[in-house]
Design a protein around this motif. Structure first.
Motif, PDB file in Angstrom:
ATOM      1  N   ARG A   1       0.829  -1.209   0.000  1.00 43.73           N
ATOM      2  CA  ARG A   1       0.000   0.000   0.000  1.00 43.73           C
ATOM      3  C   ARG A   1       0.864   1.259   0.000  1.00 43.73           C
ATOM      4  O   ARG A   1       0.525   2.268  -0.623  1.00 43.73           O
ATOM      5  N   ASN A   2       1.987   1.219   0.708  1.00 44.47           N
ATOM      6  CA  ASN A   2       2.842   2.398   0.838  1.00 44.47           C
ATOM      7  C   ASN A   2       3.658   2.713  -0.417  1.00 44.47           C
ATOM      8  O   ASN A   2       4.293   3.761  -0.477  1.00 44.47           O
ATOM      9  N   LEU A   3       3.638   1.820  -1.391  1.00 46.72           N
ATOM     10  CA  LEU A   3       4.313   2.113  -2.657  1.00 46.72           C
ATOM     11  C   LEU A   3       3.418   2.982  -3.527  1.00 46.72           C
ATOM     12  O   LEU A   3       2.205   2.767  -3.574  1.00 46.72           O
ATOM     13  N   PRO A   4       3.991   3.932  -4.239  1.00 46.48           N
ATOM     14  CA  PRO A   4       3.177   4.668  -5.207  1.00 46.48           C
ATOM     15  C   PRO A   4       2.693   3.702  -6.302  1.00 46.48           C
ATOM     16  O   PRO A   4       3.358   2.698  -6.583  1.00 46.48           O
ATOM     17  N   PRO A   5       1.557   3.983  -6.915  1.00 41.82           N
ATOM     18  CA  PRO A   5       1.003   3.072  -7.928  1.00 41.82           C
ATOM     19  C   PRO A   5       1.989   2.664  -9.020  1.00 41.82           C
ATOM     20  O   PRO A   5       2.040   1.491  -9.403  1.00 41.82           O
ATOM     21  N   GLU A   6       2.801   3.603  -9.506  1.00 41.37           N
ATOM     22  CA  GLU A   6       3.746   3.262 -10.578  1.00 41.37           C
ATOM     23  C   GLU A   6       4.828   2.296 -10.085  1.00 41.37           C
ATOM     24  O   GLU A   6       5.289   1.433 -10.837  1.00 41.37           O
ATOM     25  N   GLU A   7       5.220   2.409  -8.822  1.00 43.63           N
ATOM     26  CA  GLU A   7       6.202   1.464  -8.273  1.00 43.63           C
ATOM     27  C   GLU A   7       5.576   0.092  -8.076  1.00 43.63           C
ATOM     28  O   GLU A   7       6.239  -0.934  -8.268  1.00 43.63           O
ATOM     29  N   ARG A   8       4.297   0.046  -7.691  1.00 43.53           N
ATOM     30  CA  ARG A   8       3.600  -1.244  -7.588  1.00 43.53           C
ATOM     31  C   ARG A   8       3.627  -1.960  -8.928  1.00 43.53           C
ATOM     32  O   ARG A   8       3.832  -3.177  -8.992  1.00 43.53           O
ATOM     33  N   GLU A   9       3.401  -1.212 -10.013  1.00 42.17           N
ATOM     34  CA  GLU A   9       3.419  -1.819 -11.354  1.00 42.17           C
ATOM     35  C   GLU A   9       4.797  -2.385 -11.687  1.00 42.17           C
ATOM     36  O   GLU A   9       4.904  -3.450 -12.287  1.00 42.17           O
TER      37      GLU A   9
ATOM     38  N   VAL B   1       6.982  -3.504  -9.479  1.00 39.51           N
ATOM     39  CA  VAL B   1       7.128  -4.708  -8.649  1.00 39.51           C
ATOM     40  C   VAL B   1       6.327  -5.863  -9.247  1.00 39.51           C
ATOM     41  O   VAL B   1       6.814  -7.000  -9.333  1.00 39.51           O
ATOM     42  N   ILE B   2       5.107  -5.583  -9.677  1.00 34.54           N
ATOM     43  CA  ILE B   2       4.267  -6.622 -10.290  1.00 34.54           C
ATOM     44  C   ILE B   2       4.959  -7.202 -11.523  1.00 34.54           C
ATOM     45  O   ILE B   2       5.055  -8.420 -11.687  1.00 34.54           O
ATOM     46  N   ARG B   3       5.439  -6.319 -12.387  1.00 32.53           N
ATOM     47  CA  ARG B   3       6.118  -6.776 -13.607  1.00 32.53           C
ATOM     48  C   ARG B   3       7.363  -7.596 -13.245  1.00 32.53           C
ATOM     49  O   ARG B   3       7.618  -8.659 -13.824  1.00 32.53           O
ATOM     50  N   PHE B   4       8.117  -7.145 -12.266  1.00 33.67           N
ATOM     51  CA  PHE B   4       9.332  -7.834 -11.844  1.00 33.67           C
ATOM     52  C   PHE B   4       9.008  -9.226 -11.285  1.00 33.67           C
ATOM     53  O   PHE B   4       9.601 -10.226 -11.695  1.00 33.67           O
ATOM     54  N   LEU B   5       8.049  -9.297 -10.367  1.00 31.36           N
ATOM     55  CA  LEU B   5       7.728 -10.587  -9.750  1.00 31.36           C
ATOM     56  C   LEU B   5       7.115 -11.547 -10.763  1.00 31.36           C
ATOM     57  O   LEU B   5       7.415 -12.753 -10.739  1.00 31.36           O
ATOM     58  N   ASN B   6       6.276 -11.055 -11.656  1.00 32.88           N
ATOM     59  CA  ASN B   6       5.737 -11.917 -12.714  1.00 32.88           C
ATOM     60  C   ASN B   6       6.848 -12.408 -13.636  1.00 32.88           C
ATOM     61  O   ASN B   6       6.835 -13.567 -14.076  1.00 32.88           O
ATOM     62  N   GLY B   7       7.818 -11.546 -13.919  1.00 34.96           N
ATOM     63  CA  GLY B   7       8.969 -11.954 -14.715  1.00 34.96           C
ATOM     64  C   GLY B   7       9.772 -13.044 -14.020  1.00 34.96           C
ATOM     65  O   GLY B   7      10.214 -14.007 -14.653  1.00 34.96           O
ATOM     66  N   LEU B   8       9.943 -12.916 -12.708  1.00 38.45           N
ATOM     67  CA  LEU B   8      10.630 -13.972 -11.947  1.00 38.45           C
ATOM     68  C   LEU B   8       9.863 -15.284 -12.033  1.00 38.45           C
ATOM     69  O   LEU B   8      10.459 -16.359 -12.222  1.00 38.45           O
ATOM     70  N   ALA B   9       8.549 -15.214 -11.880  1.00 34.93           N
ATOM     71  CA  ALA B   9       7.728 -16.429 -11.958  1.00 34.93           C
ATOM     72  C   ALA B   9       7.869 -17.088 -13.322  1.00 34.93           C
ATOM     73  O   ALA B   9       7.915 -18.320 -13.420  1.00 34.93           O
ATOM     74  N   GLU B  10       7.946 -16.288 -14.374  1.00 39.38           N
ATOM     75  CA  GLU B  10       8.111 -16.839 -15.715  1.00 39.38           C
ATOM     76  C   GLU B  10       9.440 -17.564 -15.874  1.00 39.38           C
ATOM     77  O   GLU B  10       9.525 -18.525 -16.626  1.00 39.38           O
ATOM     78  N   THR B  11      10.481 -17.136 -15.157  1.00 41.68           N
ATOM     79  CA  THR B  11      11.781 -17.823 -15.271  1.00 41.68           C
ATOM     80  C   THR B  11      11.690 -19.228 -14.709  1.00 41.68           C
ATOM     81  O   THR B  11      12.370 -20.136 -15.174  1.00 41.68           O
ATOM     82  N   ILE B  12      10.826 -19.425 -13.737  1.00 42.41           N
ATOM     83  CA  ILE B  12      10.650 -20.755 -13.146  1.00 42.41           C
ATOM     84  C   ILE B  12       9.783 -21.608 -14.046  1.00 42.41           C
ATOM     85  O   ILE B  12      10.020 -22.804 -14.212  1.00 42.41           O
ATOM     86  N   ALA B  13       8.779 -21.009 -14.652  1.00 42.33           N
ATOM     87  CA  ALA B  13       7.859 -21.751 -15.515  1.00 42.33           C
ATOM     88  C   ALA B  13       8.498 -22.126 -16.847  1.00 42.33           C
ATOM     89  O   ALA B  13       8.076 -23.101 -17.481  1.00 42.33           O
ATOM     90  N   ALA B  14       9.500 -21.371 -17.279  1.00 37.61           N
ATOM     91  CA  ALA B  14      10.126 -21.632 -18.572  1.00 37.61           C
ATOM     92  C   ALA B  14      10.938 -22.924 -18.518  1.00 37.61           C
ATOM     93  O   ALA B  14      11.679 -23.169 -17.564  1.00 37.61           O
ATOM     94  N   PRO B  15      10.794 -23.761 -19.549  1.00 39.31           N
ATOM     95  CA  PRO B  15      11.573 -25.011 -19.568  1.00 39.31           C
ATOM     96  C   PRO B  15      13.062 -24.736 -19.721  1.00 39.31           C
ATOM     97  O   PRO B  15      13.463 -23.761 -20.345  1.00 39.31           O
ATOM     98  N   ILE B  16      13.867 -25.593 -19.146  1.00 38.59           N
ATOM     99  CA  ILE B  16      15.326 -25.500 -19.281  1.00 38.59           C
ATOM    100  C   ILE B  16      15.733 -26.456 -20.387  1.00 38.59           C
ATOM    101  O   ILE B  16      15.427 -27.649 -20.330  1.00 38.59           O
ATOM    102  N   ASP B  17      16.406 -25.919 -21.398  1.00 38.47           N
ATOM    103  CA  ASP B  17      16.811 -26.757 -22.546  1.00 38.47           C
ATOM    104  C   ASP B  17      17.944 -27.667 -22.202  1.00 38.47           C
ATOM    105  O   ASP B  17      18.834 -27.442 -21.530  1.00 38.47           O
TER     106      ASP B  17
END
Length: 184
Positions: free
Chosen positions: A158-166, A168-184
């Motif tokens: 809540r204490n983050l400004p809205p643009e910083e929340r976005e 963080v959201i983009r960053f954490l979703n990007g991290l989640a995608e690194t786990i979901a992505a298959p390792i060749d």
């Protein structure tokens, strides 16, 4: 001359530094970053590790205190959320939420009921179904531990400004995608 303990601490604290874990840049390139950028990225990764360790410690302590495993705690949180939304919890709904078999759900509910965490009641409109509710004492305990922690995390967000929340959201979703992505 450094001691073995000093060397061990130095290596432990540098496990996220690509200069240590990938000095030949076989997995990731880092020679294009300034020292300041590299240290900032390492601080981000260190902060993630610190958060994960703190969250794991809290989760372990809460589960240990209540003598629960991870699936038990997930079940209790689901039951509480459902009760708060005035949605009846059936074994089938719980099984689906936890992604476990109905037989495993039955064992889980038997265990939670024996421990005094949940109660089973006749479903108000389906004679074949049973509704699961959490006991008042367990509900209080979960709110005292996990609920308070969630409220604290909410306040940090809540204490983050809205643009910083976005960001963080983009960053954490990007991290989640690194786990979901298959390792060749």
């Amino acid at each position: 001359m450094t001691s073995d303990k000093d060397d061990a601490r130095r290596i432990s604290s540098s496990l996220l530094d690509p200069r240590v874990i990938d000095p030949r840049q076989e997995l990731l390139r880092h020679d294009d970053l300034s020292e300041e950028e590299l240290l900032q990225i390492i601080r981000v990764l260190t902060a993630i590790r610190t958060w994960r360790e703190a969250e794991q410690k809290l989760s372990f302590e809460s589960r240990s205190h209540m003598k629960l495993n991870d699936t038990d705690m997930k079940a209790l949180r689901y039951i509480i959320a459902s009760m708060n939304a005035d949605v009846a919890v059936t074994a089938g709904a719980l099984s689906e939420h936890l992604h476990i078999s109905t037989a495993s759900t039955t064992k889980l509910l038997d265990r939670l009921e024996r421990a005094g965490h949940v109660e089973r009641h006749a479903h108000p409109s389906d004679r074949r179904a049973v509704v699961i509710s959490i006991t008042e004492e367990t509900h209080r305990e979960v709110r005292r531990t996990m609920g308070v922690q969630h409220a604290r995390r909410f306040e940090v967000a809540r204490n983050l400004p809205p643009e910083e929340r976005e960001v963080v959201i983009r960053f954490l979703n990007g991290l989640a995608e690194t786990i979901a992505a298959p390792i060749d």
